[in-house]
Design an enzyme around this catalytic site. Structure first.
Site, PDB file in Angstrom:
ATOM      1  N   ASP A  14      64.038 -27.759 -37.243  1.00 15.81           N
ATOM      2  CA  ASP A  14      64.026 -27.208 -35.884  1.00 15.81           C
ATOM      3  C   ASP A  14      65.185 -26.216 -35.791  1.00 15.81           C
ATOM      4  O   ASP A  14      66.079 -26.207 -36.637  1.00 15.81           O
ATOM      5  CB  ASP A  14      64.202 -28.330 -34.849  1.00 15.81           C
ATOM      6  CG  ASP A  14      64.288 -27.784 -33.436  1.00 15.81           C
ATOM      7  OD1 ASP A  14      63.437 -26.961 -33.060  1.00 15.81           O
ATOM      8  OD2 ASP A  14      65.223 -28.153 -32.691  1.00 15.81           O
ATOM      9  N   SER A  15      65.170 -25.426 -34.723  1.00 14.10           N
ATOM     10  CA  SER A  15      66.255 -24.479 -34.503  1.00 14.10           C
ATOM     11  C   SER A  15      67.579 -25.202 -34.237  1.00 14.10           C
ATOM     12  O   SER A  15      68.638 -24.611 -34.375  1.00 14.10           O
ATOM     13  CB  SER A  15      65.917 -23.597 -33.303  1.00 14.10           C
ATOM     14  OG  SER A  15      65.646 -24.409 -32.177  1.00 14.10           O
ATOM     15  N   TYR A  46      66.145 -20.167 -31.053  1.00 16.34           N
ATOM     16  CA  TYR A  46      65.113 -19.292 -31.598  1.00 16.34           C
ATOM     17  C   TYR A  46      64.268 -18.710 -30.450  1.00 16.34           C
ATOM     18  O   TYR A  46      63.601 -17.703 -30.616  1.00 16.34           O
ATOM     19  CB  TYR A  46      64.153 -20.071 -32.510  1.00 16.34           C
ATOM     20  CG  TYR A  46      64.691 -20.453 -33.873  1.00 16.34           C
ATOM     21  CD1 TYR A  46      66.025 -20.260 -34.238  1.00 16.34           C
ATOM     22  CD2 TYR A  46      63.836 -21.021 -34.817  1.00 16.34           C
ATOM     23  CE1 TYR A  46      66.481 -20.633 -35.499  1.00 16.34           C
ATOM     24  CE2 TYR A  46      64.279 -21.379 -36.072  1.00 16.34           C
ATOM     25  CZ  TYR A  46      65.604 -21.191 -36.415  1.00 16.34           C
ATOM     26  OH  TYR A  46      66.044 -21.558 -37.665  1.00 16.34           O
ATOM     27  N   GLY A  47      64.299 -19.396 -29.307  1.00 22.44           N
ATOM     28  CA  GLY A  47      63.370 -19.102 -28.212  1.00 22.44           C
ATOM     29  C   GLY A  47      63.457 -17.709 -27.622  1.00 22.44           C
ATOM     30  O   GLY A  47      62.528 -17.243 -26.978  1.00 22.44           O
ATOM     31  N   CYS A  77      59.874 -27.184 -34.274  1.00 27.07           N
ATOM     32  CA  CYS A  77      60.219 -26.205 -33.243  1.00 27.07           C
ATOM     33  C   CYS A  77      58.952 -25.474 -32.769  1.00 27.07           C
ATOM     34  O   CYS A  77      58.212 -24.913 -33.589  1.00 27.07           O
ATOM     35  CB  CYS A  77      61.197 -25.207 -33.853  1.00 27.07           C
ATOM     36  SG  CYS A  77      61.669 -23.868 -32.762  1.00 27.07           S
ATOM     37  N   ASN A  78      58.739 -25.460 -31.470  1.00 22.29           N
ATOM     38  CA  ASN A  78      57.535 -24.792 -30.944  1.00 22.29           C
ATOM     39  C   ASN A  78      57.582 -23.289 -31.164  1.00 22.29           C
ATOM     40  O   ASN A  78      56.569 -22.664 -31.461  1.00 22.29           O
ATOM     41  CB  ASN A  78      57.374 -25.086 -29.448  1.00 22.29           C
ATOM     42  CG  ASN A  78      57.156 -26.555 -29.198  1.00 22.29           C
ATOM     43  OD1 ASN A  78      58.075 -27.348 -29.350  1.00 22.29           O
ATOM     44  ND2 ASN A  78      55.952 -26.937 -28.842  1.00 22.29           N
ATOM     45  N   THR A  79      58.779 -22.705 -31.004  1.00 22.54           N
ATOM     46  CA  THR A  79      58.898 -21.258 -31.185  1.00 22.54           C
ATOM     47  C   THR A  79      58.613 -20.887 -32.644  1.00 22.54           C
ATOM     48  O   THR A  79      57.866 -19.937 -32.925  1.00 22.54           O
ATOM     49  CB  THR A  79      60.303 -20.770 -30.785  1.00 22.54           C
ATOM     50  OG1 THR A  79      60.629 -21.297 -29.497  1.00 22.54           O
ATOM     51  CG2 THR A  79      60.373 -19.268 -30.745  1.00 22.54           C
ATOM     52  N   GLU A 156      70.575 -29.523 -23.101  1.00 20.66           N
ATOM     53  CA  GLU A 156      71.674 -29.644 -24.075  1.00 20.66           C
ATOM     54  C   GLU A 156      72.994 -29.947 -23.376  1.00 20.66           C
ATOM     55  O   GLU A 156      73.882 -30.566 -23.946  1.00 20.66           O
ATOM     56  CB  GLU A 156      71.772 -28.377 -24.926  1.00 20.66           C
ATOM     57  CG  GLU A 156      70.533 -28.260 -25.795  1.00 20.66           C
ATOM     58  CD  GLU A 156      70.694 -27.426 -27.039  1.00 20.66           C
ATOM     59  OE1 GLU A 156      71.724 -26.755 -27.196  1.00 20.66           O
ATOM     60  OE2 GLU A 156      69.747 -27.450 -27.852  1.00 20.66           O
ATOM     61  N   CYS A 188      57.790 -27.372 -25.875  1.00 21.47           N
ATOM     62  CA  CYS A 188      59.159 -27.141 -26.347  1.00 21.47           C
ATOM     63  C   CYS A 188      59.771 -28.488 -26.700  1.00 21.47           C
ATOM     64  O   CYS A 188      59.530 -29.486 -26.004  1.00 21.47           O
ATOM     65  CB  CYS A 188      59.995 -26.454 -25.268  1.00 21.47           C
ATOM     66  SG  CYS A 188      61.718 -26.207 -25.739  1.00 21.47           S
ATOM     67  N   THR A 189      60.555 -28.483 -27.767  1.00 17.94           N
ATOM     68  CA  THR A 189      61.173 -29.719 -28.261  1.00 17.94           C
ATOM     69  C   THR A 189      62.000 -30.458 -27.206  1.00 17.94           C
ATOM     70  O   THR A 189      62.103 -31.674 -27.240  1.00 17.94           O
ATOM     71  CB  THR A 189      62.139 -29.371 -29.408  1.00 17.94           C
ATOM     72  OG1 THR A 189      62.936 -28.241 -29.016  1.00 17.94           O
ATOM     73  CG2 THR A 189      61.394 -29.043 -30.667  1.00 17.94           C
ATOM     74  N   HIS A 190      62.603 -29.712 -26.290  1.00 18.73           N
ATOM     75  CA  HIS A 190      63.549 -30.327 -25.353  1.00 18.73           C
ATOM     76  C   HIS A 190      62.886 -30.980 -24.133  1.00 18.73           C
ATOM     77  O   HIS A 190      63.501 -31.781 -23.442  1.00 18.73           O
ATOM     78  CB  HIS A 190      64.532 -29.275 -24.842  1.00 18.73           C
ATOM     79  CG  HIS A 190      65.522 -28.819 -25.864  1.00 18.73           C
ATOM     80  ND1 HIS A 190      65.146 -28.338 -27.090  1.00 18.73           N
ATOM     81  CD2 HIS A 190      66.877 -28.773 -25.837  1.00 18.73           C
ATOM     82  CE1 HIS A 190      66.231 -28.009 -27.772  1.00 18.73           C
ATOM     83  NE2 HIS A 190      67.296 -28.270 -27.028  1.00 18.73           N
TER      84      HIS A 190
HETATM   85  N1  DGL Z   1      63.253 -25.696 -30.543  1.00 16.37           N
HETATM   86  C1  DGL Z   1      62.919 -24.655 -29.602  1.00 16.37           C
HETATM   87  C2  DGL Z   1      61.424 -24.777 -29.246  1.00 16.37           C
HETATM   88  O1  DGL Z   1      60.838 -25.828 -29.322  1.00 16.37           O
HETATM   89  C3  DGL Z   1      63.761 -24.705 -28.361  1.00 16.37           C
HETATM   90  C4  DGL Z   1      65.194 -24.283 -28.589  1.00 16.37           C
HETATM   91  C5  DGL Z   1      65.315 -22.856 -29.061  1.00 16.37           C
HETATM   92  O2  DGL Z   1      65.078 -21.918 -28.287  1.00 16.37           O
HETATM   93  O3  DGL Z   1      65.637 -22.672 -30.236  1.00 16.37           O
HETATM   94  O4  DGL Z   1      60.814 -23.794 -28.905  1.00 16.37           O
END
Ligand code: DGL
Length: 260
Positions: A14-15, A46-47, A77-79, A156, A188-190
């Site tokens: 993940d990012s 990464y978003g 990571c979704n992005t 975060e 999104c992961t969060h």
């Molecule tokens: N992990 C990213 C996602 O799921 C969220 C955090 C980021 O922007 O890197 O898209």
């Protein structure tokens, strides 16, 4: 040959810290798997980065995990999934599993009206990857997609209970109710950490799709199909974490994401 491969680790990247929601779901469902996690904390988020940059980072993350001999890679990571999954699948010899398809399939299975909300980073929403995947399976779907970039920093910062977070969520998701959505994909992961808050705003009539849980099911299925499911009960919950920046900061936030 297969027996040895099955006992190799599963790689997850993940990012940053967010992919731990996916690790948590995987280890709950597959406690015999050894997991190697890479959080690219030096280059998060990464978003808000360009497709080419995210693709390059994702290739490097995958190469790190491959260097550790992983049997499969989960792009938590979704992005990174939205921008880089097709090229990773094409270039890498082990199975690569992203978070998009499991979320999309579950959303389509659960929606009754075909009116689906979608929230994620600017990159994920802007890529249109989710929108295209949903429309490919259900062309008449009514999609309400919204980039919700303020949510990652709030999570975060551990502001889950903060009034500001509630206000931001109200701004972002309440308007989707007037669009009549019955399903909301948390792309999104969060966002799983905000699930109860979002559910309170949306009410019982909207189903929230948490891709972390769905991706764990997908990982299980792929490992079974490929003969890669670990049978070694001694490995229960073995996890190794790597980060590309300061460990102490990661450890602090990570404990909250893993609930331990
Ligand atoms: N992990 C990213 C996602 O799921 C969220 C955090 C980021 O922007 O890197 O898209």
């Amino acid at each position: 040959m297969k027996a040895t491969a099955a006992e190799a680790s599963l790689g997850v990247f993940d990012s940053g810290v967010g992919g731990l929601t996916v690790v948590q779901a995987i280890t709950e469902l597959l406690p015999n798997e050894r997991v190697i996690y890479l959080g690219d904390t030096a280059r998060v988020p990464y978003g808000n980065k360009s497709p080419d940059t995210v693709k390059r980072f994702a290739r490097q993350d995958a190469a790190f995990l491959l260097g550790r001999g992983v049997k499969a890679i989960v792009v938590a990571c979704n992005t990174a999934t939205a921008f880089a999954l097709p090229s990773l699948v094409a270039d890498i010899s082990v199975p690569v599993i992203g978070v998009l398809a499991p979320g999309v399939e579950t959303a389509l299975a659960r929606t009754k009206s075909g009116r689906i909300g979608l929230i994620g980073t600017a990159g994920t929403i802007g890529s249109e990857a989710y929108q295209k995947a949903i429309r490919a399976l259900r062309p008449d779907a009514h999609l309400v997609a919204r980039a919700t970039p303020l949510l990652v920093p709030l999570v975060e910062e551990d502001w889950l209970q903060h009034a500001v977070t509630r206000q931001v969520l109200e701004e972002y998701v309440r308007p989707m109710l007037s669009e009549g959505i019955d399903t909301l994909v948390l792309a999104c992961t969060h966002y799983p950490l905000l699930k109860s808050k979002i559910q309170t705003i949306m009410g019982r009539g909207v189903r929230l799709i948490d891709s972390a849980q769905q991706v764990a099911q997908e990982v299980r299925q792929v490992l079974i199909q490929e003969g890669l499911l670990s049978r070694d009960t001694k490995k229960r919950s073995t996890r190794e974490y790597f980060v590309s920046d300061e460990v102490a900061i990661f450890a602090n936030v990570a404990s909250r994401f893993l609930g331990e």
